[in-house]
Enzyme design. Sequence first.
Site, PDB file in Angstrom:
ATOM      1  CG  HIS A 125     -11.830  31.761   8.963  1.00  0.00           C
ATOM      2  ND1 HIS A 125     -12.413  30.885   8.074  1.00  0.00           N
ATOM      3  CD2 HIS A 125     -12.495  31.599  10.141  1.00  0.00           C
ATOM      4  CE1 HIS A 125     -13.399  30.224   8.689  1.00  0.00           C
ATOM      5  NE2 HIS A 125     -13.459  30.644   9.945  1.00  0.00           N
TER       6      HIS A 125
ATOM      7  CG  HIS B  84     -15.434  34.064  13.100  1.00  0.00           C
ATOM      8  ND1 HIS B  84     -16.725  33.636  12.884  1.00  0.00           N
ATOM      9  CD2 HIS B  84     -14.633  33.023  12.750  1.00  0.00           C
ATOM     10  CE1 HIS B  84     -16.698  32.386  12.418  1.00  0.00           C
ATOM     11  NE2 HIS B  84     -15.438  31.994  12.320  1.00  0.00           N
TER      12      HIS B  84
HETATM   13 ZN    ZN Z   1     -14.732  30.186  11.572  1.00  0.00          ZN
END
Ligand code: ZN
Length: 177
Positions: free
Chosen positions: A136, A140
């Site tokens: 995750h 980004h």
């Molecule tokens: Zn996030």
Amino acid sequence: MTVREIIKLPDKRLRLVSEPVKRIDASLRKLVEDMFETLYAAPGIGLAGIQVGVAKRVIIMDLSKKDDTRKPEVFVNPEITWASEEKSSYEEGCLSIPEYYEEVERPAVVKVKYLDLEGKAREVEASGLLATCLQHEIDHLNGILFIDHISKLKRDRITKKFAKAAKTAKSTKKVEA
Ligand code: ZN
């Protein structure tokens, strides 16, 4: 240490590809300290530099349970070198898309190489929550959000909701001025 502002959808900076960290110096250490302060204040379990508006390839994490001893972890220039075919799914959320949660399927196990804050090269084989969180946060750094992994219908719905909320906030500000 300073709590920095977490940028939120639809802020375009969330779509930037972050730059590799060239030098681990005092300013990077200060950034990391501030990121932890911000993470604990939120509270959340992971944060990428770009979420506080700094497009550098640095992510932080603390997966310790509430009331347990804190377990801060820093990953500089993290890179996934291997991902399992086996998948697992978690209900994910994001500090940049507050109060929205959705199941996301990702590789169950990943190997990630990175530098620690001393500049030492390290590699971790991660599974479970750590694997999901690393993927995750590394997303980004590449301008990818967890909502990119869900259905277009759901993504469009949540994107519109945040765009509308941002617009309303803006016009409210205008009235106050
Ligand atoms: Zn996030």
